[in-house]
Design a protein around this motif. Structure first.
Motif, PDB file in Angstrom:
ATOM      1  N   LEU A 248      37.723  31.156  35.817  1.00 52.21           N
ATOM      2  CA  LEU A 248      37.388  31.799  37.089  1.00 52.21           C
ATOM      3  C   LEU A 248      38.149  33.107  37.252  1.00 52.21           C
ATOM      4  N   GLU A 249      39.390  33.132  36.831  1.00 58.18           N
ATOM      5  CA  GLU A 249      40.208  34.336  37.009  1.00 58.18           C
ATOM      6  C   GLU A 249      39.743  35.502  36.138  1.00 58.18           C
ATOM      7  N   ARG A 250      38.919  35.223  35.143  1.00 51.22           N
ATOM      8  CA  ARG A 250      38.391  36.295  34.289  1.00 51.22           C
ATOM      9  C   ARG A 250      36.952  36.658  34.638  1.00 51.22           C
ATOM     10  N   GLN A 251      36.427  36.020  35.665  1.00 50.27           N
ATOM     11  CA  GLN A 251      35.084  36.344  36.139  1.00 50.27           C
ATOM     12  C   GLN A 251      35.132  37.658  36.926  1.00 50.27           C
ATOM     13  N   ALA A 252      34.133  38.499  36.737  1.00 49.19           N
ATOM     14  CA  ALA A 252      34.115  39.814  37.389  1.00 49.19           C
ATOM     15  C   ALA A 252      34.027  39.672  38.902  1.00 49.19           C
ATOM     16  N   GLU A 253      34.692  40.562  39.593  1.00 47.76           N
ATOM     17  CA  GLU A 253      34.646  40.578  41.053  1.00 47.76           C
ATOM     18  C   GLU A 253      33.216  40.832  41.540  1.00 47.76           C
TER      19      GLU A 253
ATOM     20  N   ARG B 161      45.326  27.463  47.046  1.00 42.56           N
ATOM     21  CA  ARG B 161      45.198  28.787  47.634  1.00 42.56           C
ATOM     22  C   ARG B 161      44.798  29.813  46.567  1.00 42.56           C
ATOM     23  N   HIS B 162      45.360  29.678  45.373  1.00 40.48           N
ATOM     24  CA  HIS B 162      45.013  30.570  44.255  1.00 40.48           C
ATOM     25  C   HIS B 162      43.539  30.433  43.902  1.00 40.48           C
ATOM     26  N   ASP B 163      43.066  29.189  43.792  1.00 41.98           N
ATOM     27  CA  ASP B 163      41.684  28.951  43.362  1.00 41.98           C
ATOM     28  C   ASP B 163      40.685  29.394  44.429  1.00 41.98           C
ATOM     29  N   ILE B 164      41.002  29.139  45.696  1.00 38.44           N
ATOM     30  CA  ILE B 164      40.107  29.592  46.762  1.00 38.44           C
ATOM     31  C   ILE B 164      40.054  31.116  46.796  1.00 38.44           C
ATOM     32  N   ALA B 165      41.210  31.755  46.637  1.00 39.14           N
ATOM     33  CA  ALA B 165      41.246  33.220  46.632  1.00 39.14           C
ATOM     34  C   ALA B 165      40.429  33.782  45.474  1.00 39.14           C
ATOM     35  N   GLN B 166      40.537  33.172  44.308  1.00 37.50           N
ATOM     36  CA  GLN B 166      39.760  33.624  43.156  1.00 37.50           C
ATOM     37  C   GLN B 166      38.269  33.423  43.403  1.00 37.50           C
ATOM     38  N   ALA B 167      37.910  32.300  44.030  1.00 42.19           N
ATOM     39  CA  ALA B 167      36.498  32.038  44.324  1.00 42.19           C
ATOM     40  C   ALA B 167      35.934  33.089  45.279  1.00 42.19           C
ATOM     41  N   LEU B 168      36.701  33.442  46.295  1.00 41.23           N
ATOM     42  CA  LEU B 168      36.253  34.475  47.237  1.00 41.23           C
ATOM     43  C   LEU B 168      36.149  35.830  46.543  1.00 41.23           C
ATOM     44  N   ARG B 169      37.064  36.104  45.638  1.00 39.54           N
ATOM     45  CA  ARG B 169      37.069  37.394  44.923  1.00 39.54           C
ATOM     46  C   ARG B 169      35.808  37.591  44.111  1.00 39.54           C
ATOM     47  N   VAL B 170      35.324  36.516  43.460  1.00 47.21           N
ATOM     48  CA  VAL B 170      34.192  36.672  42.545  1.00 47.21           C
ATOM     49  C   VAL B 170      32.847  36.633  43.264  1.00 47.21           C
ATOM     50  N   LEU B 171      32.851  36.328  44.570  1.00 44.19           N
ATOM     51  CA  LEU B 171      31.591  36.318  45.310  1.00 44.19           C
ATOM     52  C   LEU B 171      31.115  37.737  45.592  1.00 44.19           C
ATOM     53  N   GLN B 172      29.809  37.915  45.558  1.00 44.13           N
ATOM     54  CA  GLN B 172      29.237  39.196  45.959  1.00 44.13           C
ATOM     55  C   GLN B 172      29.347  39.331  47.485  1.00 44.13           C
ATOM     56  N   PRO B 173      29.266  40.538  48.045  1.00 43.62           N
ATOM     57  CA  PRO B 173      29.314  40.706  49.503  1.00 43.62           C
ATOM     58  C   PRO B 173      28.288  39.804  50.188  1.00 43.62           C
TER      59      PRO B 173
ATOM     60  N   ASP C 179      37.269  42.580  53.563  1.00 41.42           N
ATOM     61  CA  ASP C 179      38.538  43.078  53.031  1.00 41.42           C
ATOM     62  C   ASP C 179      39.156  41.987  52.165  1.00 41.42           C
ATOM     63  N   LEU C 180      39.335  42.281  50.888  1.00 45.77           N
ATOM     64  CA  LEU C 180      39.875  41.290  49.949  1.00 45.77           C
ATOM     65  C   LEU C 180      41.383  41.380  49.778  1.00 45.77           C
TER      66      LEU C 180
END
Length: 305
Positions: free
Chosen positions: A37-42, A60-72, A118-119
């Motif tokens: 997940l951490e290597r998935q494009a934003e 918290r790390h995994d949820i943050a990464q999941a939100l990061r990789v979601l499209q707007p 805002d990420l």
């Protein structure tokens, strides 16, 4: 994965709590072969369904990464048992700047959120859960890995009583390489096959163990073909939790795989919590099994095939 935005899934969310598309891409580090997940494009996924892990830093790390990789506008459905992080999900999503709806069902809390505009609030959680070198052990590790920031007392007890080993061996459930480091300090060891189901542990072990005699594999020990046969020795501190719940069959599967992989006369060295009943299983599968020591809530066994 196609270039078209798709849905991701993290872990095994209960089917009665969330609909996961059949073509969803699995990102759990505990399912060998899954992308990281951490290597998935934003901004590359349309949606994510997550069964959040119980550990606070990891979750918290995994949820943050999941939100990061979601499209707007992408949707995150995240859930956890109420007593294993579920009661904290709303607070954590609010801190990330998310708008969400929360429901309770079957002892779980379920939050449906959209990616925040805002990420910037995600970065601290991503940094807190990232790999790092642990001062106490001198080894690379990461929150979420077994005993990630300390020496496990069962493994420490095993090392106190481990004799000089020789020949070809394996470390089953190798973690970040704490046992392997000691085994490879023995000059008569010819090769060590290291296996763990956690990708994060395997990647940390690859940084910690650079000895050419070692090979490190991301695999499920319970599956056939993951370990060579005819080995001279095996060391292990087998797991006994699956998804946060105690599962004694896990350790028994490790013992069975060890028996299948050792040559006649080969030795298994095993450490386990005192309350786990391995004695009968060892005696059924090995010619001889001896309790070497029992101390500090742990046991160490030697078994000969």
């Amino acid at each position: 994965m196609t270039q078209e935005a798709t849905t991701g899934v993290y872990g095994n969310p209960p089917a009665e709590l969330a609909d996961v598309p059949r073509d969803a891409v699995q990102f759990s580090p505990l399912l060998p072969g899954s992308p990281a997940l951490e290597r998935q494009a934003e901004g590359s996924l349309a949606a994510m369904v997550m069964l959040a892990p119980p550990g606070t830093i990891e979750r918290r790390h995994d949820i943050a990464q999941a939100l990061r990789v979601l499209q707007p506008g992408g949707q995150l459905t995240v859930m956890a048992p109420k007593d294993k992080g579920g009661s904290r999900l709303a607070k954590e999503l609010k801190a990330f700047g998310c708008e969400f709806e929360e429901t309770a069902l079957r002892h779980h809390r379920i939050c449906v959120s959209t990616r925040p505009t805002d990420l910037s609030a995600l970065q601290a959680a991503i940094d807190d859960g990232a790999p790092r070198q642990v001062e106490e052990t001198g080894l690379w590790s990461q929150p979420g890995v077994f005993s990630w920031n300390r020496v496990d007392p069962g493994s420490a007890l095993l090392l106190k009583h481990l004799p000089q080993l020789s020949g070809r061996g394996a470390d089953l459930g190798c973690g970040v390489g704490y046992l392997a480091r000691a085994v490879l300090a023995m000059p008569t060891v010819e090769a060590l096959h290291m296996v763990d189901i956690d990708r994060r542990a395997v990647e940390a072990a690859a940084k910690n163990i650079t000895d050419p005699r070692a090979s490190i594999h991301w695999a499920d020990v319970r599956k056939a073909g993951t370990i060579p046969e005819g080995l001279d020795f095996i060391v292990m501190n087998p797991p006994f939790h699956d998804g946060g719940a105690e599962d004694r069959s896990l350790g028994q599967s490790f013992v069975r795989r060890a028996a299948e992989s050792l040559r006649k006369g080969g030795r298994l060295w095993l450490t386990a919590n005192r309350h786990l009943p391995y004695e009968d299983h060892l005696k059924d599968l090995f010619a001889r099994a001896v309790l070497i020591v029992e101390a500090d809530g742990f046991k160490v066994y030697e078994a000969r095939k």
